[in-house]
Write an enzyme that holds these catalytic residues in place. Structure first.
Site, PDB file in Angstrom:
ATOM      1  CB  ILE A  56       7.474  -5.470   7.056  1.00  0.00           C
ATOM      2  CG1 ILE A  56       7.860  -6.433   5.938  1.00  0.00           C
ATOM      3  CG2 ILE A  56       8.158  -4.126   6.858  1.00  0.00           C
ATOM      4  CD1 ILE A  56       7.306  -6.055   4.585  1.00  0.00           C
ATOM      5  CB  ALA A  57       7.152  -2.468  10.918  1.00  0.00           C
ATOM      6  N   GLY A  97       9.496  -5.420  14.945  1.00  0.00           N
ATOM      7  CA  GLY A  97      10.407  -5.127  16.055  1.00  0.00           C
ATOM      8  C   GLY A  97      11.682  -5.946  16.039  1.00  0.00           C
ATOM      9  CE  LYS A  98      12.270  -8.574  10.656  1.00  0.00           C
ATOM     10  NZ  LYS A  98      11.043  -7.734  10.576  1.00  0.00           N
ATOM     11  CB  THR A 116      13.492  -3.122  18.736  1.00  0.00           C
ATOM     12  OG1 THR A 116      13.050  -1.990  17.985  1.00  0.00           O
ATOM     13  CG2 THR A 116      13.515  -2.771  20.215  1.00  0.00           C
ATOM     14  CD  GLU A 141      16.564  -7.524  10.626  1.00  0.00           C
ATOM     15  OE1 GLU A 141      15.563  -6.793  10.569  1.00  0.00           O
ATOM     16  OE2 GLU A 141      17.735  -7.097  10.488  1.00  0.00           O
ATOM     17  CE  LYS A 186      -0.442   4.863   8.804  1.00  0.00           C
ATOM     18  NZ  LYS A 186      -1.855   5.331   8.705  1.00  0.00           N
ATOM     19  CG  MET A 187       4.625   6.046  13.352  1.00  0.00           C
ATOM     20  SD  MET A 187       4.460   5.345  15.016  1.00  0.00           S
ATOM     21  CE  MET A 187       5.702   6.266  15.898  1.00  0.00           C
TER      22      MET A 187
END
EC number: 2.7.1.21
Length: 264
Positions: A58-59, A61-62, A64, A132, A193-194
């Site tokens: 998770i997170a 960069g998929k 992107t 994805e 978190k971002m």
């Protein structure tokens, strides 16, 4: 008196209903077995087409990665069907699973398996399909994690595994390349978190660490489950600018079969 006519009728019925080859009997049971897109049926179709799955935590960069290649000619991009997982006729199984995995893990993963199967089997219109994740990582990483962490009862795990095994045996969910965006759990946690997706606010670092180790076992060590295709590993802890450079550097290895020299 009725015995002879009855025997004659039964004999004719058996001859009429006897299964024939799919080619000669489109309505027979044999033909129905081949209604799914099997390898032989799609052999010619897939000669010039390839399916690439972008995998990672998770997170990692998929999104992107998919966006980077989305404007490339002759490529179709299938993003993970997260909107469906958030809204099934007004219900949010994704959010429920993160709140109470013991109760809702089977519910979510059953639907994930269905929606990913839909992604794999929908007609491919362009030479390259970029997906994805995949039905394989749904089973080998996320279902496996629920079971190993004690949040999925063995009976649920066995039922999902039986469904997955049947799908792999009977339906063409083959892929040609796995692009593994390899990240540290800490990097993923900071990115989470971002971006502040509602369901992800409750995800702890320990969960990301568990997902990371399962991906490593599956795609790097090869010690967990069969790897469905060759694996191209891209280190993905970098910032956006560096990641775009890496995607460009690996463009041909990802998109052109002849350039996929994935050895050391």
């Amino acid at each position: 008196m009725l015995l002879r006519p009855l025997r004659s009728w039964a004999s004719r019925a058996l001859r009429r209903d006897r299964p024939r080859s799919p080619a000669s009997s489109p309505g027979s049971l044999g033909a129905q077995r081949w209604a799914w897109p099997r390898d032989k049926d799609r052999e010619n179709e897939k000669e010039k087409k390839s399916v690439i799955c972008v995998e990672g935590n998770i997170a990692s960069g998929k999104t992107t990665c998919l966006e980077f290649f989305s404007n490339t000619t002759d490529i179709e991009v299938l993003t993970e069907p997260v909107p469906k997982w958030r809204n099934v006729r007004g219900h949010n199984p994704l959010g429920l699973m993160y709140q109470d995995a013991c109760r809702w893990g089977l519910t979510l993963q059953t639907y994930v398996q269905l929606t990913m199967l839909d992604q794999h089997t929908r007609p491919q219109t362009l030479p390259v399909r970029l997906m994805e994740r995949s039905i394989h990582s749904a089973r080998y990483v996320f279902v496996e994690n629920l079971y190993r962490s004690g949040k999925m009862p063995e009976v649920d795990y066995v039922v999902l595994s039986e469904w997955f095994d049947w799908i792999v045996r009977n339906i063409d969910v083959s892929i040609d390349l796995i692009v593994y965006l390899q990240t540290t759990p800490e990097t993923c946690y900071q990115r989470l978190k971002m971006r502040c997706r509602e369901e992800e606010k409750v995800i702890p670092l320990e969960y990301l660490d568990a997902i990371h180790h399962l991906y490593e076992e599956w795609l790097i060590k090869g010690s967990l489950f069969p790897v469905a295709a060759p694996v191209l590993v891209i280190e993905a802890d970098h910032d956006m600018e560096k990641m775009l450079e890496l995607f460009e550097q690996n463009r041909h290895r990802i998109l052109i079969p002849e350039d996929r020299k994935l050895g050391p």
